[in-house]
Write an enzyme that holds these catalytic residues in place. Structure first.
Site, PDB file in Angstrom:
ATOM      1  N   ASN A   4       0.837  -1.211   0.000  1.00  0.00           N
ATOM      2  CA  ASN A   4       0.000   0.000   0.000  1.00  0.00           C
ATOM      3  C   ASN A   4       0.874   1.265   0.000  1.00  0.00           C
ATOM      4  O   ASN A   4       0.605   2.222  -0.727  1.00  0.00           O
ATOM      5  CB  ASN A   4      -0.919   0.021   1.223  1.00  0.00           C
ATOM      6  N   ASP A  12      -1.650   3.834   5.585  1.00  0.00           N
ATOM      7  CA  ASP A  12      -0.560   3.485   4.659  1.00  0.00           C
ATOM      8  C   ASP A  12      -0.465   4.527   3.548  1.00  0.00           C
ATOM      9  O   ASP A  12       0.629   4.899   3.111  1.00  0.00           O
ATOM     10  CB  ASP A  12      -0.809   2.107   4.028  1.00  0.00           C
TER      11      ASP A  12
END
Ligand code: RIB
Length: 287
Positions: A42, A237
Site C-alpha cells: 500500500n 498506509d
C-alpha cells in the site's frame, strides 16, 4: 531520488459485514472482494501515485504473481520482489457499515525473504535515497542498518505494533509514523513520549482528528479534512506513502503532511486498499 520500501505484499480478502464480529460470533458477510494489499505494498503504491520513484523489496509465493504485476502497473519498480517457496501473505479484513475494520494477517512469504535480497536491492541505492519499512516482513533491522550505513534516510511505520521490533529499529530512524495507540504502547516500552524519542521527525496520526508532528521546531497539529468514511483500510498506509514521497521530492514536512492528509481523506471515501489509492492528480483536484 528513490524510495526503497522493504514491505509486505498481501492478498486482501475484504468482507463487507453489518458489524465487526464479536468473540464466538458467526457472522454472514454481505460480500467479498479480493485485492492487492499489505502495509508495504500500500505504501509503495501510494508513494508511486504521489510521483516518487519507488522500488519495492519483498516476497510473494507463486500464488502472488498477479499482485506483483499489479504493483508494476501502478508504477512500482518490482525487480526486487522475490518469488519464494511459501504462500503469499494474506489478510482477512472485515469492514463494517461505518467503515471501521478488523484485520487478521498471515505473513507467509513476507516473513521468508531471501537473505541476500536487501543487499542486492540496496546495491542500486545512493546516499540521500529513502529507506522505508513497516513491521510485516523479516530482516527489518539488518536492512535498516545497511541503509543507514549507506547514508539513506530511514522511515518506519510502527504497524502492526510490536514493542520489541519498534525499540530495536528506533536508533536507525529519521522519521517514525505511528498512531496514537502505538505511540502509547511505545511510550510504555521506552518511557519516552513522542516528542522525546531519539528520532528527528515523529508523526502521530489521530484518525479523524488529523495528526501531530514532532520535529526540530517542536510540536505542530494538523487537523484532518472532514469526510464521510466508508472504509478506513489502508488510509494510514496512504498517508505514510504520501509523506515519504513528498519528503523524497523535497517538500517541507508541513506540505508533505498536508498532501498526505488529502490523499488519506480521499482514500477513506473509497472501498478497497492498494487498488484505490488516489494519484496526485486526484489529490490536487481535491475532495
Ligand atoms: O493497513 C491495511 C493493510 O493491513 C491491509 O492491506 C492488510 O493487508 C494489512 O497488511
Amino acid at each position: 531520488m528513490t524510495i526503497w520500501n522493504l514491505g509486505s505484499i498481501n492478498i486482501d480478502m475484504v468482507y463487507d459485514v453489518p458489524h465487526l464480529p464479536a468473540p464466538g460470533e458467526t457472522l454472514a458477510a454481505n460480500g467479498l472482494t479480493r485485492g492487492l494489499g499489505g502495509k508495504g505494498a500500500n505504501m509503495s503504491v501510494a508513494a508511486a501515485r504521489a510521483g516518487a520513484r519507488v522500488a519495492h523489496v519483498g516476497a510473494v509465493g507463486a500464488d502472488g504473481r498477479w499482485a506483483v504485476e499489479r504493483m508494476m502497473e501502478y508504477g512500482v519498480d518490482t525487480r526486487f520482489i522475490a518469488e519464494v517457496d511459501a504462500p503469499t501473505g494474506h489478510a482477512i479484513i472485515s469492514v463494517d457499515a461505518a467503515g471501521e475494520n478488523q484485520i487478521v494477517i498471515l505473513g507467509g512469504a513476507n516473513r521468508a525473504l531471501p537473505g541476500d535480497l536487501v543487499g542486492r536491492a540496496l546495491s542500486d541505492a545512493a546516499a540521500g535515497d529513502m529507506f522505508l519499512t513497516q513491521n510485516e516482513t523479516s530482516v527489518q533491522i539488518e536492512a535498516a542498518q545497511m541503509a543507514r550505513d549507506m547514508g539513506l534516510h530511514i522511515a518506519y511505520a510502527a504497524a502492526p505494533f510490536d514493542a520489541e521490533a519498534a525499540t530495536a529499529i528506533l536508533p536507525f530512524l529519521d522519521l517514525l509514523v505511528l498512531n496514537a495507540v502505538e505511540a502509547e504502547q511505545l511510550q510504555a516500552a521506552t518511557g519516552l513520549a513522542p516528542g522525546n524519542l531519539p528520532v528527528s521527525d515523529v508523526i502521530v496520526t489521530l484518525g479523524a482528528e488529523g495528526c501531530r508532528w514532532f520535529g526540530a521546531e517542536g510540536e505542530r497539529e494538523f487537523p484532518a479534512l472532514k469526510v464521510t468514511a466508508v472504509d478506513t483500510t489502508g488510509a494510514g498506509d496512504t498517508f505514510t506513502g504520501y509523506v515519504a514521497a513528498g519528503l523524497d521530492r523535497g517538500l517541507p514536512m508541513p506540505q508533505a503532511i498536508a498532501q498526505a492528509q488529502r490523499a488519506a481523506a480521499i482514500m477513506v471515501t473509497r472501498h478497497g486498499t492498494a487498488d484505490v489509492i488516489p494519484d496526485l492528480k486526484d489529490v490536487q483536484a481535491g475532495l
